[in-house]
Design a protein around this motif. Structure first.
Motif, PDB file in Angstrom:
ATOM      1  N   GLN A   1       0.828  -1.208   0.000  1.00 42.76           N
ATOM      2  CA  GLN A   1       0.000   0.000   0.000  1.00 42.76           C
ATOM      3  C   GLN A   1       0.861   1.256   0.000  1.00 42.76           C
ATOM      4  N   LEU A   2       1.921   1.223   0.793  1.00 45.33           N
ATOM      5  CA  LEU A   2       2.844   2.361   0.830  1.00 45.33           C
ATOM      6  C   LEU A   2       3.511   2.553  -0.521  1.00 45.33           C
ATOM      7  N   GLY A   3       3.913   1.436  -1.154  1.00 46.62           N
ATOM      8  CA  GLY A   3       4.552   1.517  -2.467  1.00 46.62           C
ATOM      9  C   GLY A   3       3.617   2.068  -3.521  1.00 46.62           C
ATOM     10  N   ALA A   4       2.366   1.613  -3.515  1.00 45.55           N
ATOM     11  CA  ALA A   4       1.385   2.087  -4.499  1.00 45.55           C
ATOM     12  C   ALA A   4       1.098   3.568  -4.304  1.00 45.55           C
ATOM     13  N   ARG A   5       0.954   3.988  -3.058  1.00 46.80           N
ATOM     14  CA  ARG A   5       0.673   5.400  -2.774  1.00 46.80           C
ATOM     15  C   ARG A   5       1.853   6.281  -3.193  1.00 46.80           C
ATOM     16  N   SER A   6       3.053   5.838  -2.900  1.00 45.88           N
ATOM     17  CA  SER A   6       4.240   6.597  -3.270  1.00 45.88           C
ATOM     18  C   SER A   6       4.384   6.691  -4.785  1.00 45.88           C
ATOM     19  N   PHE A   7       4.066   5.591  -5.470  1.00 47.59           N
ATOM     20  CA  PHE A   7       4.190   5.565  -6.935  1.00 47.59           C
ATOM     21  C   PHE A   7       3.214   6.546  -7.577  1.00 47.59           C
ATOM     22  N   GLU A   8       2.005   6.611  -7.048  1.00 51.56           N
ATOM     23  CA  GLU A   8       1.026   7.552  -7.580  1.00 51.56           C
ATOM     24  C   GLU A   8       1.490   8.988  -7.384  1.00 51.56           C
ATOM     25  N   GLU A   9       2.105   9.267  -6.253  1.00 53.77           N
ATOM     26  CA  GLU A   9       2.614  10.614  -6.002  1.00 53.77           C
ATOM     27  C   GLU A   9       3.735  10.955  -6.970  1.00 53.77           C
ATOM     28  N   ILE A  10       4.620  10.005  -7.225  1.00 52.76           N
ATOM     29  CA  ILE A  10       5.719  10.242  -8.167  1.00 52.76           C
ATOM     30  C   ILE A  10       5.184  10.492  -9.567  1.00 52.76           C
ATOM     31  N   LYS A  11       4.178   9.723  -9.975  1.00 53.07           N
ATOM     32  CA  LYS A  11       3.609   9.897 -11.319  1.00 53.07           C
ATOM     33  C   LYS A  11       2.957  11.269 -11.482  1.00 53.07           C
ATOM     34  N   GLN A  12       2.449  11.829 -10.393  1.00 54.86           N
ATOM     35  CA  GLN A  12       1.854  13.163 -10.462  1.00 54.86           C
ATOM     36  C   GLN A  12       2.918  14.251 -10.501  1.00 54.86           C
TER      37      GLN A  12
ATOM     38  N   VAL B   1       6.781   2.430 -15.464  1.00 56.45           N
ATOM     39  CA  VAL B   1       6.596   3.773 -15.999  1.00 56.45           C
ATOM     40  C   VAL B   1       7.956   4.381 -16.282  1.00 56.45           C
ATOM     41  N   VAL B   2       8.095   4.962 -17.473  1.00 49.84           N
ATOM     42  CA  VAL B   2       9.321   5.674 -17.851  1.00 49.84           C
ATOM     43  C   VAL B   2       9.097   7.163 -17.644  1.00 49.84           C
ATOM     44  N   PHE B   3      10.024   7.806 -16.938  1.00 55.02           N
ATOM     45  CA  PHE B   3       9.910   9.231 -16.653  1.00 55.02           C
ATOM     46  C   PHE B   3      10.938  10.016 -17.459  1.00 55.02           C
ATOM     47  N   ASP B   4      10.483  11.129 -18.030  1.00 58.95           N
ATOM     48  CA  ASP B   4      11.392  12.020 -18.755  1.00 58.95           C
ATOM     49  C   ASP B   4      12.196  12.832 -17.752  1.00 58.95           C
ATOM     50  N   SER B   5      13.449  12.486 -17.600  1.00 56.92           N
ATOM     51  CA  SER B   5      14.308  13.183 -16.646  1.00 56.92           C
ATOM     52  C   SER B   5      15.758  12.849 -16.963  1.00 56.92           C
ATOM     53  N   GLU B   6      16.653  13.800 -16.689  1.00 56.84           N
ATOM     54  CA  GLU B   6      18.076  13.556 -16.885  1.00 56.84           C
ATOM     55  C   GLU B   6      18.675  12.707 -15.775  1.00 56.84           C
ATOM     56  N   GLN B   7      17.892  12.401 -14.741  1.00 60.31           N
ATOM     57  CA  GLN B   7      18.396  11.557 -13.659  1.00 60.31           C
ATOM     58  C   GLN B   7      18.869  10.206 -14.197  1.00 60.31           C
ATOM     59  N   VAL B   8      20.052   9.794 -13.772  1.00 59.96           N
ATOM     60  CA  VAL B   8      20.553   8.467 -14.129  1.00 59.96           C
ATOM     61  C   VAL B   8      20.113   7.535 -13.003  1.00 59.96           C
ATOM     62  N   ASN B   9      18.862   7.080 -13.110  1.00 65.23           N
ATOM     63  CA  ASN B   9      18.299   6.382 -11.962  1.00 65.23           C
ATOM     64  C   ASN B   9      17.115   5.516 -12.374  1.00 65.23           C
ATOM     65  N   ALA B  10      16.755   4.623 -11.479  1.00 63.41           N
ATOM     66  CA  ALA B  10      15.546   3.793 -11.593  1.00 63.41           C
ATOM     67  C   ALA B  10      15.193   3.377 -10.178  1.00 63.41           C
ATOM     68  N   PHE B  11      13.996   2.855  -9.994  1.00 63.44           N
ATOM     69  CA  PHE B  11      13.594   2.382  -8.672  1.00 63.44           C
ATOM     70  C   PHE B  11      12.518   1.325  -8.823  1.00 63.44           C
ATOM     71  N   ALA B  12      12.347   0.521  -7.786  1.00 59.33           N
ATOM     72  CA  ALA B  12      11.243  -0.433  -7.710  1.00 59.33           C
ATOM     73  C   ALA B  12      10.666  -0.335  -6.308  1.00 59.33           C
ATOM     74  N   LEU B  13       9.345  -0.388  -6.221  1.00 63.59           N
ATOM     75  CA  LEU B  13       8.652  -0.234  -4.950  1.00 63.59           C
ATOM     76  C   LEU B  13       7.855  -1.501  -4.621  1.00 63.59           C
ATOM     77  N   PRO B  14       7.635  -1.747  -3.338  1.00 65.84           N
ATOM     78  CA  PRO B  14       6.801  -2.888  -2.955  1.00 65.84           C
ATOM     79  C   PRO B  14       5.435  -2.826  -3.639  1.00 65.84           C
ATOM     80  N   GLY B  15       4.939  -3.983  -4.009  1.00 63.94           N
ATOM     81  CA  GLY B  15       3.666  -4.033  -4.722  1.00 63.94           C
ATOM     82  C   GLY B  15       3.820  -4.085  -6.222  1.00 63.94           C
ATOM     83  N   GLY B  16       5.064  -4.164  -6.713  1.00 62.88           N
ATOM     84  CA  GLY B  16       5.280  -4.327  -8.152  1.00 62.88           C
ATOM     85  C   GLY B  16       5.234  -3.047  -8.959  1.00 62.88           C
TER      86      GLY B  16
END
Length: 265
Positions: free
Chosen positions: A42-53, A89-104
């Motif tokens: 649940q925490l992962g899903a909530r955080s992911f939605e915030e990042i997508k916004q 989800v692919v994000f347009d950003s110059e960050q050299v980064n990726a992440f994975a959150l609980p919940g897939g």
């Protein structure tokens, strides 16, 4: 309250919680997990939605197909008890980064694609990030922080009203930050490197490209990486040495090699 008695109580409480919640990670390292898988999902899903916004989502079909292909190749080899469909989800950003959150939930920044030069190198990063989820590192770090806070709060009470209060709390804060939380982060990063290496090799990617990926990372970061002692990540040299040692121990998975087409630059 006598300071020594308070410290003893803090130690006893932390030890009791730790023993009640102690498990082993995929590599056999002892962990303390205080939160349920459902809570973390649940925490992962909530955080992911915030990042997508907050971030700009990439809409380029070829880029999304490429990242999805690499991810699918890895997740297809995971245990059936884990999420069957990972949201990528692919994000347009110059960050050299990726992440994975609980919940897939997986996020990849387009800046990473400039450093991960081929599908094998991208698989190195995605396997590493999925490794964090498999090893429940988010749960582990939250649990460690929770236990650290319990100790700090009780120690604060113990030294309350004494001339040593501010000095003691400053020392405890530094001790927790650099003596527990940061090195613990490095242990998690190193563990995810090993888990990710096995995942990408099992999916048919070339594990030797993990070395090239971290050489690229080192070149991209230049002199910007902090000293290993004060970082939550291992140094590039440490990572490369550990990966080389692990590659020599990998079994032969004999998986068909994926064919994920990298988009034209």
């Amino acid at each position: 309250m006598n300071p020594l008695n308070a410290i003893r109580k803090a130690t006893l409480l932390a030890a009791t919680i730790a023993l009640a919640s102690c498990v082993s990670s995929p590599t056999g390292r002892q962990q303390v997990l205080l939160f349920s898988s459902q809570d973390m999902s649940q925490l992962g899903a909530r955080s992911f939605e915030e990042i997508k916004q907050q971030e700009t989502i990439n809409q380029e079909p070829a880029t999304n197909r490429y990242v999805q292909c690499v991810t699918n190749s890895i997740t297809a080899k995971l245990d059936s008890s884990l999420p069957g469909q990972w949201e990528v989800v692919v994000f347009d950003s110059e960050q050299v980064n990726a992440f994975a959150l609980p919940g897939g939930k997986i996020g990849v920044y387009t800046g990473l694609l400039n450093v991960a030069k081929n599908q094998d190198q991208l698989a190195t990063v995605i396997g590493h990030e999925i490794g964090h989820v498999l090893a429940q590192h988010s749960n582990e770090r939250l649990s460690r922080s929770q236990l650290a806070n319990v100790g700090l709060q009780l120690s604060s009470v113990a030294f309350s009203g004494t001339e040593y209060h501010d000095l003691a709390m400053a020392g405890l804060g530094l001790g927790v930050q650099y003596g527990v939380l940061m090195p613990y982060g490095r242990a998690q990063e190193s563990e995810s490197d090993i888990i990710g290496l096995h995942l990408m090799a099992k999916a048919g990617f070339n594990p030797n490209e993990s070395i090239s990926l971290w050489q690229n990372m080192a070149a991209a970061s230049g002199r910007g990486q902090p000293p290993e002692l004060l970082s939550t990540h291992p140094s590039h040299a440490s990572r490369i040495a550990d990966l080389k040692a692990e590659i020599n121990k990998l079994p032969s998975f004999n998986a068909p090699r994926p064919n994920c087409e990298r988009p034209a630059s």
